[in-house]
Design a protein around this motif. Structure first.
Motif, PDB file in Angstrom:
ATOM      1  N   UNK A  18      -7.638   6.374   1.536  1.00 11.25           N
ATOM      2  CA  UNK A  18      -6.499   7.256   1.326  1.00 11.25           C
ATOM      3  C   UNK A  18      -5.617   6.853   0.167  1.00 11.25           C
ATOM      4  N   UNK A  19      -4.427   7.442   0.133  1.00  5.91           N
ATOM      5  CA  UNK A  19      -3.459   7.220  -0.936  1.00  5.91           C
ATOM      6  C   UNK A  19      -2.318   6.361  -0.407  1.00  5.91           C
ATOM      7  N   UNK A  20      -1.903   5.346  -1.215  1.00  2.00           N
ATOM      8  CA  UNK A  20      -0.874   4.393  -0.801  1.00  2.00           C
ATOM      9  C   UNK A  20       0.219   4.304  -1.862  1.00  2.00           C
ATOM     10  N   UNK A  21       1.392   3.811  -1.437  1.00  2.57           N
ATOM     11  CA  UNK A  21       2.494   3.536  -2.342  1.00  2.57           C
ATOM     12  C   UNK A  21       3.034   2.147  -2.029  1.00  2.57           C
ATOM     13  N   UNK A  22       3.511   1.453  -3.089  1.00  2.00           N
ATOM     14  CA  UNK A  22       4.058   0.110  -2.903  1.00  2.00           C
ATOM     15  C   UNK A  22       5.193  -0.093  -3.883  1.00  2.00           C
ATOM     16  N   UNK A  23       6.081  -1.038  -3.581  1.00  2.00           N
ATOM     17  CA  UNK A  23       7.104  -1.432  -4.538  1.00  2.00           C
ATOM     18  C   UNK A  23       6.445  -2.131  -5.717  1.00  2.00           C
ATOM     19  N   UNK A  24       7.129  -2.123  -6.863  1.00  2.85           N
ATOM     20  CA  UNK A  24       6.548  -2.706  -8.066  1.00  2.85           C
ATOM     21  C   UNK A  24       6.332  -4.208  -7.936  1.00  2.85           C
ATOM     22  N   UNK A  25       7.050  -4.856  -7.007  1.00  4.82           N
ATOM     23  CA  UNK A  25       6.861  -6.301  -6.846  1.00  4.82           C
ATOM     24  C   UNK A  25       5.687  -6.628  -5.922  1.00  4.82           C
ATOM     25  N   UNK A  26       5.008  -5.583  -5.435  1.00  7.43           N
ATOM     26  CA  UNK A  26       3.770  -5.818  -4.705  1.00  7.43           C
ATOM     27  C   UNK A  26       3.882  -5.875  -3.204  1.00  7.43           C
ATOM     28  N   UNK A  27       5.031  -5.590  -2.623  1.00  6.12           N
ATOM     29  CA  UNK A  27       5.120  -5.620  -1.165  1.00  6.12           C
ATOM     30  C   UNK A  27       5.289  -4.217  -0.595  1.00  6.12           C
ATOM     31  N   UNK A  28       5.248  -4.127   0.722  1.00  7.64           N
ATOM     32  CA  UNK A  28       5.429  -2.866   1.441  1.00  7.64           C
ATOM     33  C   UNK A  28       4.404  -1.815   1.018  1.00  7.64           C
ATOM     34  N   UNK A  29       3.153  -2.150   1.048  1.00  8.06           N
ATOM     35  CA  UNK A  29       2.084  -1.177   0.783  1.00  8.06           C
ATOM     36  C   UNK A  29       2.001  -0.226   1.969  1.00  8.06           C
ATOM     37  N   UNK A  30       2.313   1.047   1.745  1.00  9.77           N
ATOM     38  CA  UNK A  30       2.357   2.031   2.825  1.00  9.77           C
ATOM     39  C   UNK A  30       1.425   3.193   2.507  1.00  9.77           C
ATOM     40  N   UNK A  31       0.837   3.763   3.540  1.00  8.57           N
ATOM     41  CA  UNK A  31      -0.118   4.854   3.372  1.00  8.57           C
ATOM     42  C   UNK A  31       0.597   6.203   3.359  1.00  8.57           C
ATOM     43  N   UNK A  32       0.226   7.055   2.382  1.00  7.10           N
ATOM     44  CA  UNK A  32       0.779   8.405   2.278  1.00  7.10           C
ATOM     45  C   UNK A  32      -0.171   9.418   2.901  1.00  7.10           C
ATOM     46  N   UNK A  33      -1.466   9.285   2.606  1.00  4.78           N
ATOM     47  CA  UNK A  33      -2.478  10.221   3.107  1.00  4.78           C
ATOM     48  C   UNK A  33      -3.663   9.437   3.625  1.00  4.78           C
ATOM     49  N   UNK A  34      -4.206   9.864   4.794  1.00  5.52           N
ATOM     50  CA  UNK A  34      -5.381   9.187   5.347  1.00  5.52           C
ATOM     51  C   UNK A  34      -6.679   9.860   4.940  1.00  5.52           C
ATOM     52  N   UNK A  35      -6.585  10.921   4.101  1.00  2.00           N
ATOM     53  CA  UNK A  35      -7.786  11.542   3.546  1.00  2.00           C
ATOM     54  C   UNK A  35      -8.086  10.904   2.196  1.00  2.00           C
ATOM     55  N   UNK A  36      -9.321  10.432   1.983  1.00  2.00           N
ATOM     56  CA  UNK A  36      -9.626   9.776   0.698  1.00  2.00           C
ATOM     57  C   UNK A  36      -9.216  10.625  -0.502  1.00  2.00           C
ATOM     58  N   UNK A  37      -8.332  10.088  -1.332  1.00  2.00           N
ATOM     59  CA  UNK A  37      -7.855  10.813  -2.507  1.00  2.00           C
ATOM     60  C   UNK A  37      -8.840  10.657  -3.654  1.00  2.00           C
TER      61      UNK A  37
END
Length: 353
Positions: free
Chosen positions: A276-295
């Motif tokens: 899926x699609x993920x977002x994270x802070x620029x310092x590399x922490x808090x990797x969170x998922x936005x979509x569970x369908x492979x982008x």
């Protein structure tokens, strides 16, 4: 003073008054605009008289006006005698012959130059004061034009052209009260700059896909310089004025990263992983998922505060993430349109063409 001298004085005064009156003869006249009006158009009458206090206009179609410089609309084509009388004095009357032309239906369009994928509205312009039955028939190259609203038998078309670098003709055939007329416009189609997804597939082929106002174009072979792609994947990057080397960056994930985009304004990283699609802070922490369908592809538009990505379900848009720890509460994604996307994407960048 004797009677003879008095007679001479009176005669001289009368003669002087007569000469003075002759030198100040007044002019009564008028003009109108446009000079060749069409039925349904407003005609402006300009009073050019240098004397007079009251006015009566007769427009030749049974209508009158007492204004000094009136306007009038002729509902039918024909030849009309327009009369202006000053001070209810027939000797102060002037007439002109006015020819009103037939008002033919036409295509109303702001410009003959149209950009591809630019929203466009075309309307039928006509004057129909008697409310006669009207039928419309538009002719447009449907291989170039995508209709989004209206119909080919309605009074307007809304849509966009999907190509450029050529001309195309639009025709409108209108029938009013048994009378059929046809109007045509030649349209010049030109390119329209837009953010572009540039992708490399597993076989090394480069492809590009541009994003317009809520529209994705079809995937096409990349036409630019391949060096642009190589330079965009350099290991050195600048984020908010700080230079980074990817070898010194913290490890976000040990999973296979298909693509990565940087939102420099909000200091966020968007990553496509296998699941899926993920977002994270620029310092590399808090990797969170936005979509569970492979982008498959993604694009950041910081000016519009929008994130675009495509997956097997279509193309989506949502606001950029400001707090990765609160994605569900602050994000609403919206499907743009269905597209046939490339299944395997190796790397990508963003450019404007």
């Amino acid at each position: 003073m004797n009677m003879q001298k008095l007679t001479y004085l009176i005669c001289g005064a009368v003669l002087a008054v007569g000469l003075l009156a002759g030198c100040h003869k007044h002019t009564y006249d008028f003009s109108y605009s446009p000079t060749n009006p069409k039925a349904g158009a407003r005609v402006s009458f300009i009073n050019q008289s240098d004397a007079g206090e009251s006015w009566v206009w007769k427009f030749g179609d049974g209508n009158i006006s007492t204004l000094k410089s009136p306007t009038h609309v002729y509902t039918k084509a024909g030849t009309y005698t327009v009369e202006l009388m000053a001070d209810s004095n027939k000797s102060r009357t002037i007439t002109h012959i006015l020819e009103v032309l037939d008002s033919l239906p036409s295509i109303s369009l702001k410009s003959d130059t149209v950009r591809q994928y630019q929203p466009l509205t075309m309307k039928a312009a006509l004057y129909n004061p008697t409310k006669a039955k009207v039928t419309y028939l538009w002719e447009v190259d449907e291989s170039l034009f995508e209709l989004t609203k209206g119909s080919l038998t309605g009074d307007s078309l809304v849509g966009y052209f999907t190509n450029y670098g050529r001309t195309t003709e639009i025709k409108l055939t209108t029938t009013i009260g048994g009378k059929t007329t046809t109007d045509s416009r030649t349209i010049v189609l030109v390119d329209n700059d837009a953010p572009t997804l540039v992708m490399e597939t597993a076989d090394g082929m480069l492809w590009r896909q541009r994003i317009y106002s809520g529209i994705y174009e079809s995937v096409k072979p990349y036409e630019g310089d391949p060096l642009v792609i190589l330079e965009a994947n350099d290991s050195i990057g600048v984020l908010n004025g700080v230079t980074y080397d990817i070898h010194d960056m913290p490890v976000l994930t040990d999973k296979n990263v298909k693509a990565l985009q940087v939102d420099a304004i909000n200091r966020k990283l968007y990553v496509i992983l296998d699941d899926g699609l993920y977002v994270a802070n620029a310092n590399g922490d808090h990797l969170e998922q936005i979509s569970d369908t492979p982008a498959q592809t993604l694009l950041i538009d910081s000016e519009q505060n929008s994130l675009y990505w495509s997956d097997s379900e279509g193309v989506w848009v949502m606001p950029l993430v400001t707090n990765p720890q609160n994605i569900i509460g602050e994000q609403l994604r919206e499907k743009i349109t269905q597209v046939n996307e490339l299944e395997s994407v190796g790397k990508m960048t963003v450019e404007s063409r």
